[in-house]
Enzyme design. Structure first.
Site, PDB file in Angstrom:
ATOM      1  N   GLN A  12      18.420  -3.345 -86.726  1.00 44.07           N
ATOM      2  CA  GLN A  12      17.921  -3.388 -88.103  1.00 44.07           C
ATOM      3  C   GLN A  12      17.687  -1.992 -88.686  1.00 44.07           C
ATOM      4  O   GLN A  12      17.973  -1.768 -89.873  1.00 44.07           O
ATOM      5  CB  GLN A  12      16.677  -4.248 -88.211  1.00 44.07           C
ATOM      6  CG  GLN A  12      15.504  -3.884 -87.325  1.00 44.07           C
ATOM      7  CD  GLN A  12      14.321  -4.796 -87.597  1.00 44.07           C
ATOM      8  OE1 GLN A  12      14.127  -5.304 -88.705  1.00 44.07           O
ATOM      9  NE2 GLN A  12      13.497  -5.022 -86.590  1.00 44.07           N
ATOM     10  N   LEU A  13      17.238  -1.034 -87.886  1.00 46.97           N
ATOM     11  CA  LEU A  13      17.081   0.318 -88.410  1.00 46.97           C
ATOM     12  C   LEU A  13      18.444   0.969 -88.626  1.00 46.97           C
ATOM     13  O   LEU A  13      18.672   1.653 -89.630  1.00 46.97           O
ATOM     14  CB  LEU A  13      16.222   1.162 -87.467  1.00 46.97           C
ATOM     15  CG  LEU A  13      15.920   2.590 -87.917  1.00 46.97           C
ATOM     16  CD1 LEU A  13      15.293   2.616 -89.316  1.00 46.97           C
ATOM     17  CD2 LEU A  13      15.023   3.305 -86.911  1.00 46.97           C
ATOM     18  N   TYR A  63      15.663  -0.767 -75.628  1.00 43.63           N
ATOM     19  CA  TYR A  63      15.433  -2.076 -75.029  1.00 43.63           C
ATOM     20  C   TYR A  63      14.164  -2.598 -75.700  1.00 43.63           C
ATOM     21  O   TYR A  63      13.068  -2.122 -75.431  1.00 43.63           O
ATOM     22  CB  TYR A  63      15.240  -1.935 -73.519  1.00 43.63           C
ATOM     23  CG  TYR A  63      15.189  -3.235 -72.751  1.00 43.63           C
ATOM     24  CD1 TYR A  63      14.105  -4.108 -72.877  1.00 43.63           C
ATOM     25  CD2 TYR A  63      16.217  -3.606 -71.889  1.00 43.63           C
ATOM     26  CE1 TYR A  63      14.047  -5.300 -72.180  1.00 43.63           C
ATOM     27  CE2 TYR A  63      16.172  -4.800 -71.170  1.00 43.63           C
ATOM     28  CZ  TYR A  63      15.086  -5.641 -71.332  1.00 43.63           C
ATOM     29  OH  TYR A  63      15.031  -6.828 -70.641  1.00 43.63           O
ATOM     30  N   ASP A 104       4.414   1.607 -81.434  1.00 43.06           N
ATOM     31  CA  ASP A 104       2.962   1.488 -81.291  1.00 43.06           C
ATOM     32  C   ASP A 104       2.569   0.908 -79.938  1.00 43.06           C
ATOM     33  O   ASP A 104       1.408   1.003 -79.531  1.00 43.06           O
ATOM     34  CB  ASP A 104       2.384   0.623 -82.412  1.00 43.06           C
ATOM     35  CG  ASP A 104       2.989  -0.776 -82.458  1.00 43.06           C
ATOM     36  OD1 ASP A 104       4.193  -0.917 -82.177  1.00 43.06           O
ATOM     37  OD2 ASP A 104       2.266  -1.736 -82.792  1.00 43.06           O
ATOM     38  N   TYR A 127       7.532  -2.611 -71.508  1.00 41.68           N
ATOM     39  CA  TYR A 127       8.187  -2.031 -72.683  1.00 41.68           C
ATOM     40  C   TYR A 127       7.462  -0.773 -73.149  1.00 41.68           C
ATOM     41  O   TYR A 127       8.063   0.289 -73.337  1.00 41.68           O
ATOM     42  CB  TYR A 127       8.240  -3.062 -73.806  1.00 41.68           C
ATOM     43  CG  TYR A 127       8.622  -2.499 -75.156  1.00 41.68           C
ATOM     44  CD1 TYR A 127       9.904  -1.994 -75.383  1.00 41.68           C
ATOM     45  CD2 TYR A 127       7.702  -2.462 -76.206  1.00 41.68           C
ATOM     46  CE1 TYR A 127      10.250  -1.474 -76.624  1.00 41.68           C
ATOM     47  CE2 TYR A 127       8.041  -1.954 -77.438  1.00 41.68           C
ATOM     48  CZ  TYR A 127       9.312  -1.461 -77.646  1.00 41.68           C
ATOM     49  OH  TYR A 127       9.645  -0.937 -78.873  1.00 41.68           O
ATOM     50  N   LYS A 131       8.735   3.242 -73.029  1.00 42.97           N
ATOM     51  CA  LYS A 131       8.828   4.068 -74.233  1.00 42.97           C
ATOM     52  C   LYS A 131       8.006   5.354 -74.087  1.00 42.97           C
ATOM     53  O   LYS A 131       8.411   6.419 -74.563  1.00 42.97           O
ATOM     54  CB  LYS A 131       8.372   3.269 -75.456  1.00 42.97           C
ATOM     55  CG  LYS A 131       9.276   2.090 -75.810  1.00 42.97           C
ATOM     56  CD  LYS A 131      10.670   2.525 -76.222  1.00 42.97           C
ATOM     57  CE  LYS A 131      10.705   3.075 -77.634  1.00 42.97           C
ATOM     58  NZ  LYS A 131      12.095   3.353 -78.095  1.00 42.97           N
TER      59      LYS A 131
END
Length: 288
Positions: A12-13, A63, A104, A127, A131
């Site tokens: 989407q980005l 991911y 976040d 996740y 990150k």
């Protein structure tokens, strides 16, 4: 004209960046996805950069299957950590700016004031942990890397909360949505513009020391329940939406209860104004 590699171009980005490409004629945006360029393959990355004069890389690839990652740790770390390190290395070798998108979920969500870039990370999920490692690897190897943490990303494209709510509101008479998780929705179109504006700023100010972590989301604070209610109101849906606590909606990965991001650093550094989340939601829904 600068050549800008965009990984994760079908997300989407990535699609939001594609939508803005014509507005930035000084950039030649090269969109790739895993079928075109496997960023977990260091040799493939080296060959891609060698064949082209890459001036910057926007890493949108990640991911992002938060619950699946709980049982797929190796692949989550492969894409969110090892691949990011490879990108940092190749960008440093070619003197290319790396702009990496993070999340976040690097925070536990246990505090009740907006998180700044200086707050300690404390992820509660695989996740989030992957990150965090990716951020540290990129900046540790290549201090010029710009990391942008964002939250609750949605758009007209791919799979996201706003699109899913619209689908469910067409199918169901009632919906239960959690109300005890607070954060800020981020319209991918707004984030895409900020990313390109930052690269434009860097092109005009090549000697500016901009490396580090920045936070970006839309302005304001809401819950997933209130986000859903706003979608209902703006689309004229008739589905009844009810608030429930997180324990009524079990997930494999723990979500941050509070993940509001403080955006003062990115606003002051680049002189940007950030739209309010409801205004951006209305814009997105009109574009569907």
């Amino acid at each position: 004209m600068k050549n800008i590699l965009v990984t994760g171009g079908n997300g989407q980005l990535g699609q939001s960046l594609q939508n803005l490409a014509n507005a930035y004629p000084q950039f030649n945006l090269l969109f790739t996805d895993y079928q075109d360029l496997d960023i977990t393959d260091a040799e493939a990355l080296a060959a891609y950069f060698s064949a082209r004069q890459i001036d910057a890389c926007i890493n949108c690839a990640a991911y992002t299957a938060v619950d699946k990652a709980e049982g797929d740790e190796d692949n989550a770390f492969l894409l969110n950590f090892q691949a990011v390190l490879s990108l940092a290395e190749i960008c440093a070798q070619h003197n290319a700016q790396l702009l990496h998108v993070s999340t976040d979920y690097v925070f536990s969500g246990k505090q009740n004031v907006p998180y700044t870039e200086k707050d300690d990370t404390d992820p509660d999920s695989i996740y989030g942990a992957s990150k965090v490692r990716g951020e540290a690897a990129a900046i540790g190897y290549n201090p010029d890397t710009i990391v942008i943490r964002t939250s609750w990303l949605y758009s007209e494209y791919a799979v996201n909360f706003a699109k899913r709510m619209q689908e469910l509101m067409r199918e169901k008479q009632e919906l239960n949505v959690v109300f005890d998780q607070a954060g800020t929705p981020t319209y991918a179109g707004d984030l895409a513009k900020v990313i390109l504006d930052i690269l434009q700023y860097k092109a005009v100010n090549p000697d500016a020391a901009l490396g580090g972590i920045y936070h970006y989301s839309n302005e304001g604070v809401t819950s997933w329940f209130d986000f859903a209610v706003a979608i209902k109101e703006m689309t004229g849906a008739t589905t009844a939406v009810y608030p429930v606590t997180s324990d009524k909606y079990k997930t494999l990965a723990k979500r941050p209860a509070y993940s509001v991001l403080n955006k003062e650093k990115i606003k002051s550094t680049f002189g940007i104004t950030i739209p309010y989340w409801r205004d951006s939601l209305a814009k997105c829904l009109k574009n569907k």
